[in-house]
Design an enzyme around this catalytic site. Structure first.
Site, PDB file in Angstrom:
ATOM      1  N   PHE A  50       0.873  -1.194   0.000  1.00 15.28           N
ATOM      2  CA  PHE A  50       0.000   0.000   0.000  1.00 15.28           C
ATOM      3  C   PHE A  50       0.909   1.243   0.000  1.00 15.28           C
ATOM      4  CE2 PHE A  50      -3.475   2.706   1.046  1.00 15.28           C
ATOM      5  CZ  PHE A  50      -4.648   1.970   0.908  1.00 15.28           C
ATOM      6  N   ALA A  77      -0.131  -2.152   5.644  1.00 15.34           N
ATOM      7  CA  ALA A  77       0.551  -2.054   6.942  1.00 15.34           C
ATOM      8  C   ALA A  77      -0.103  -2.961   7.987  1.00 15.34           C
ATOM      9  CB  ALA A  77       0.538  -0.608   7.424  1.00 15.34           C
ATOM     10  N   GLU A 127      -1.114  -5.836   7.781  1.00 18.82           N
ATOM     11  CA  GLU A 127      -0.633  -7.219   7.691  1.00 18.82           C
ATOM     12  C   GLU A 127       0.818  -7.370   8.182  1.00 18.82           C
ATOM     13  OE1 GLU A 127      -2.607  -5.854   5.035  1.00 18.82           O
ATOM     14  OE2 GLU A 127      -4.237  -6.955   6.025  1.00 18.82           O
ATOM     15  N   VAL A 151       1.540   4.660   6.077  1.00 19.75           N
ATOM     16  CA  VAL A 151       0.116   4.917   6.299  1.00 19.75           C
ATOM     17  C   VAL A 151      -0.075   6.425   6.169  1.00 19.75           C
ATOM     18  CG1 VAL A 151      -1.884   4.396   7.722  1.00 19.75           C
ATOM     19  CG2 VAL A 151       0.179   3.008   7.950  1.00 19.75           C
ATOM     20  N   HIS A 194     -10.113   5.537   9.414  1.00 18.84           N
ATOM     21  CA  HIS A 194      -9.397   4.319   9.044  1.00 18.84           C
ATOM     22  C   HIS A 194      -7.905   4.466   9.336  1.00 18.84           C
ATOM     23  CE1 HIS A 194      -9.324   0.464   7.054  1.00 18.84           C
ATOM     24  NE2 HIS A 194      -8.342   0.863   6.262  1.00 18.84           N
ATOM     25  N   PHE A 227      10.223  -0.819  13.816  1.00 13.93           N
ATOM     26  CA  PHE A 227       9.046  -0.134  13.260  1.00 13.93           C
ATOM     27  C   PHE A 227       9.497   0.902  12.218  1.00 13.93           C
ATOM     28  CE2 PHE A 227       5.489   3.016  13.737  1.00 13.93           C
ATOM     29  CZ  PHE A 227       4.457   2.186  13.345  1.00 13.93           C
TER      30      PHE A 227
HETATM   31  N1  INI Z   1      -2.540   0.353   4.436  1.00 13.69           N
HETATM   32  C1  INI Z   1      -1.364   1.005   4.370  1.00 13.69           C
HETATM   33  O1  INI Z   1      -0.302   0.383   4.395  1.00 13.69           O
HETATM   34  N2  INI Z   1      -1.338   2.363   4.273  1.00 13.69           N
HETATM   35  C2  INI Z   1      -2.484   3.104   4.235  1.00 13.69           C
HETATM   36  O2  INI Z   1      -2.387   4.344   4.134  1.00 13.69           O
HETATM   37  C3  INI Z   1      -3.720   2.422   4.325  1.00 13.69           C
HETATM   38  N3  INI Z   1      -4.954   3.174   4.285  1.00 13.69           N
HETATM   39  O3  INI Z   1      -4.910   4.395   4.209  1.00 13.69           O
HETATM   40  O4  INI Z   1      -6.032   2.593   4.308  1.00 13.69           O
HETATM   41  C4  INI Z   1      -3.720   1.013   4.420  1.00 13.69           C
HETATM   42  N4  INI Z   1      -4.881   0.308   4.483  1.00 13.69           N
HETATM   43  C5  INI Z   1      -4.940  -1.118   4.212  1.00 13.69           C
HETATM   44  C6  INI Z   1      -4.659  -1.947   5.435  1.00 13.69           C
HETATM   45  O5  INI Z   1      -3.309  -1.873   5.820  1.00 13.69           O
HETATM   46  C7  INI Z   1      -4.961  -3.431   5.178  1.00 13.69           C
HETATM   47  O6  INI Z   1      -4.151  -3.921   4.133  1.00 13.69           O
HETATM   48  C8  INI Z   1      -6.428  -3.712   4.799  1.00 13.69           C
HETATM   49  O7  INI Z   1      -7.300  -3.128   5.743  1.00 13.69           O
HETATM   50  C9  INI Z   1      -6.700  -5.237   4.735  1.00 13.69           C
HETATM   51  O8  INI Z   1      -6.486  -5.856   6.013  1.00 13.69           O
END
Ligand code: INI
Length: 168
Positions: free
Chosen positions: A27, A61, A63, A86, A93, A118
């Site tokens: 992500f 993140a 995961e 993130v 969220h 981290f």
């Molecule tokens: N995951 C990220 O790594 N960064 C983000 O900014 C983010 N936002 O903004 O939603 C994000 N969401 C996904 C999350 O980490 C999970 O992969 C998802 O919820 C499935 O479990």
């Protein structure tokens, strides 16, 4: 090294037989790929050969703690580095993902007795994220690798001083 003055990082070489793992999240990949580049370069510069570095990717993140737990529990690595970004999107969220990820990563380290670093950016926008991924505020992926190396050296010291029996 990062130009931030509040990053008390020291440059030490990794122990000769040390192995490390990196788990990075896709992500915001444009940002996280730069963190990954910085971390890999740092490990290489500090004596970690490619075959002593295990790199694995997860979707987001959220995961990271699960993958870090699997890696740490294997006891094959001196430290695990987590990398992610993130970025606040104007919804709650962001807060849930940040908190869950940070608490999860910290818990894995304490539950397994393996340092888990981290290296997750939590920023208001993309500019702030790029600034910390090889931009004006350095590269937090590189800093995370340096932290992992320092923690591996610390663990060796704990073992040789009889504070732990790790690795014996
Ligand atoms: N995951 C990220 O790594 N960064 C983000 O900014 C983010 N936002 O903004 O939603 C994000 N969401 C996904 C999350 O980490 C999970 O992969 C998802 O919820 C499935 O479990």
């Amino acid at each position: 090294m990062s130009e931030d003055r509040n990053q008390p990082l020291v440059e030490v070489d990794a122990p000769a037989d040390a192995c490390f793992a990196i788990v990075w999240s896709r992500f915001n990949q444009a940002v996280v790929s730069k963190l990954l580049e910085g971390a890999k370069a740092c490990f290489s510069e500090h004596g970690v050969a490619d075959d002593s570095l295990y790199v694995v990717e997860v979707p987001g993140a959220w995961e990271l703690p699960y993958a870090a737990q699997q890696l740490a529990q294997s006891k094959r690595f001196d430290a695990v580095v987590t990398l992610g970004a993130v970025i606040r999107g104007g919804t709650p969220h962001f807060d849930y993902v940040c908190e869950g990820t940070a608490l999860g990563v910290g818990r894995v380290a304490l539950d397994t007795g393996v340092p888990v670093v981290f290296g997750v950016l939590t920023t208001d926008d993309e500019t702030q994220a790029f600034d910390r991924a090889g931009g004006v505020h350095g590269n937090k992926g590189r800093d995370a690798a340096l932290t992992a190396i320092e923690m591996a050296v610390l663990d060796r010291r704990f073992a040789s001083d009889g504070i732990t029996t790790k690795g014996s």
